[in-house]
Enzyme design. Structure first.
Site, PDB file in Angstrom:
ATOM      1  N   SER A 251      -1.084  23.036-104.385  1.00  0.00           N
ATOM      2  CA  SER A 251      -1.185  23.214-105.826  1.00  0.00           C
ATOM      3  C   SER A 251      -1.214  24.694-106.225  1.00  0.00           C
ATOM      4  O   SER A 251      -0.308  25.436-105.864  1.00  0.00           O
ATOM      5  CB  SER A 251      -2.404  22.465-106.333  1.00  0.00           C
ATOM      6  OG  SER A 251      -2.203  22.124-107.664  1.00  0.00           O
ATOM      7  N   HIS A 393      -1.326  13.710-106.677  1.00  0.00           N
ATOM      8  CA  HIS A 393      -1.603  15.129-106.433  1.00  0.00           C
ATOM      9  C   HIS A 393      -2.734  15.309-105.412  1.00  0.00           C
ATOM     10  O   HIS A 393      -3.899  15.086-105.728  1.00  0.00           O
ATOM     11  CB  HIS A 393      -1.999  15.752-107.779  1.00  0.00           C
ATOM     12  CG  HIS A 393      -2.081  17.238-107.761  1.00  0.00           C
ATOM     13  ND1 HIS A 393      -0.970  18.032-107.618  1.00  0.00           N
ATOM     14  CD2 HIS A 393      -3.136  18.081-107.866  1.00  0.00           C
ATOM     15  CE1 HIS A 393      -1.336  19.307-107.659  1.00  0.00           C
ATOM     16  NE2 HIS A 393      -2.653  19.367-107.799  1.00  0.00           N
TER      17      HIS A 393
HETATM   18  C1  GTR Z   1      -3.571  21.944-112.546  1.00  0.00           C
HETATM   19  C2  GTR Z   1      -2.527  22.955-112.905  1.00  0.00           C
HETATM   20  C3  GTR Z   1      -1.446  22.950-111.876  1.00  0.00           C
HETATM   21  C4  GTR Z   1      -1.979  22.930-110.465  1.00  0.00           C
HETATM   22  C5  GTR Z   1      -3.283  22.178-110.299  1.00  0.00           C
HETATM   23  C6  GTR Z   1      -4.091  22.500-109.030  1.00  0.00           C
HETATM   24  O1  GTR Z   1      -4.567  21.826-113.496  1.00  0.00           O
HETATM   25  O2  GTR Z   1      -2.011  22.621-114.178  1.00  0.00           O
HETATM   26  O3  GTR Z   1      -0.567  24.038-112.108  1.00  0.00           O
HETATM   27  O4  GTR Z   1      -2.111  24.224-109.977  1.00  0.00           O
HETATM   28  O5  GTR Z   1      -4.144  22.362-111.352  1.00  0.00           O
HETATM   29  O6  GTR Z   1      -4.171  23.652-108.605  1.00  0.00           O
HETATM   30  O7  GTR Z   1      -4.681  21.545-108.513  1.00  0.00           O
END
Ligand code: GTR
Length: 413
Positions: A251, A393
């Protein structure tokens, strides 16, 4: 009645492929002056430096190099940890001549080794002690937004040991002959908009400077700088083969890993997991997270100049396929998750596709194929590896298994 605030004016998040705007990507193989790049030598001597400097001044910001006073200290060593399978070391990397500002590298090295080992290096979110169930790891000092500024008291107390163990399969890496080095990102720069007062930035301000200039480093560039300082140490550790270090991140740390590898050619391989906007995903697709949203939610991540492109992606002089291309001819793995639409899996895949011509200049296969592959069917053949995992995610054992297979091809002797 219309509410006028930055968020309210933001267009709705687009998850509809038919609503992706028509766009033209900048050509990695045409210089600013319009010259076509047809050989690796011109790429390396002319086009790559030009592109790197565009990413520096418009996206992530310029960082200082290695500070003169940088020095290291091994704080602890345990030769028999993780069921005697590994040696653990903790190393302080002091950023200047003083011992006041430092980050701590947590390093695991497989005991079963005949030679210096390849290593995965990546930042962790919650502290070194959270990555596995090893009671002797020093607890990182949690650096989050203070409560008075809306931060959370619970997190300020620190995360429990092994809280992030599902994301760090240390034993699996050790069993496969890889070392693991990790650093709590808060040791380098805290992850909130503090006006760049509490991390490494102030150590490098010029006389009278109070914040980075619009083309100077934001937090992602600072984290990437920290990874390079970790590399400075790894080069001195005789159990580590510094010519075989893969920089990895999930991320926001995936964005960081890609930028670190783009800036620092000592990294032999890069792994981006669900890195999304400002990472592997093409900005011009405006699918899921957009430049406007990321700049408003995380104003500290990129450099000031990146704000010019909020809602104005077509004006970007670069796009993220060129970030992948900056890593050529070194191998890159781009991992996505099918339900993580916020990170735009297709946009991440396409960045690999459009970076491929640069790998071909080196006579290498980049990403194999131009159609988004099926879920859970990794593409490991070329120098750009890729998969779309089922699920959301996260960084999972499945993801890591593919990274190890890819690293086995490129980093194993
Ligand atoms: C989210 C962000 C993403 C990603 C994520 C993370 O809130 O919008 O760009 O980086 O966090 O790091 O888990």
């Amino acid at each position: 009645l219309t509410l006028f605030c930055a968020r309210a004016q933001m267009p709705a998040t687009n998850y509809d492929e038919s609503q992706v705007p028509a766009y033209t990507l900048p050509d990695p193989l045409t210089t600013i002056a319009g010259k076509k790049v047809t050989d690796a030598e011109t790429w390396t001597s002319e086009r790559r430096p030009e592109l790197l400097s565009l990413f520096e001044s418009e996206v992530y910001g310029k960082a200082p190099g290695r500070p003169e006073g940088l020095h290291f200290e091994v704080l602890s060593e345990d030769r028999y940890t993780l069921g005697n399978m590994a040696t653990r070391r903790e190393i302080a990397v002091y950023f200047t001549e003083s011992d006041a500002h430092f980050m701590t590298i947590l390093l695991y090295i497989p005991n079963k080794r005949t030679d210096a080992v390849p290593v995965f290096l990546g930042l962790n979110f919650k502290g070194n002690h959270t990555i596995c169930d090893d009671p002797l790891v020093t607890e990182s000092v949690s650096r989050i937004k203070p409560r008075e500024e809306g931060g959370s008291e619970v997190r300020a107390k620190g995360f429990p040991r092994a809280a992030a163990a599902s994301r760090w399969p240390v034993e699996m890496l050790i069993a496969n002959g890889y070392g693991l080095a990790t650093i709590y990102r808060g040791d380098i720069d805290p992850d909130y908009d503090d006006g760049f007062q509490n991390g490494v930035h102030p150590l490098f301000y010029r006389e009278g400077q109070t914040k980075p200039a619009p083309d100077e480093w934001g937090t992602i560039a600072a984290w990437a700088w920290g990874l390079s300082r970790a590399m400075d140490y790894l080069e001195t550790d005789e159990d580590v083969d510094a010519s075989r270090v893969a920089v990895i991140g999930h991320s926001r740390h995936g964005k960081t890993a890609l930028w670190a590898a783009a800036v620092d050619p000592r990294f032999a391989m890069a792994v981006s997991n669900d890195s999304g906007c400002g990472g592997a995903a093409l900005s011009r697709r405006c699918y899921g997270e957009t430049v406007a949203r990321i700049n408003s939610l995380f104003p500290h991540w990129f450099c000031g100049n990146f704000n010019r492109y909020s809602g104005n992606e077509a004006a970007l002089p670069v796009d993220q396929h060129e970030l992948i291309a900056l890593i050529a001819p070194r191998p890159v793995y781009i991992a996505s998750a099918v339900e993580d639409r916020w990170a735009d899996p297709k946009g991440e895949f396409l960045a690999g596709v459009h970076a491929t011509p640069v790998y071909e200049l080196f006579g290498l296969e980049g990403l194999s194929g131009t159609e988004l592959p099926q879920t859970d069917a990794p593409v490991l053949s070329g120098h750009i590896g890729h998969h779309v995992r089922s699920g959301d995610h996260d960084i999972t054992l499945y993801d890591w298994r593919q990274f190890v297979k890819f690293a086995d091809k490129h980093l194993k002797r």
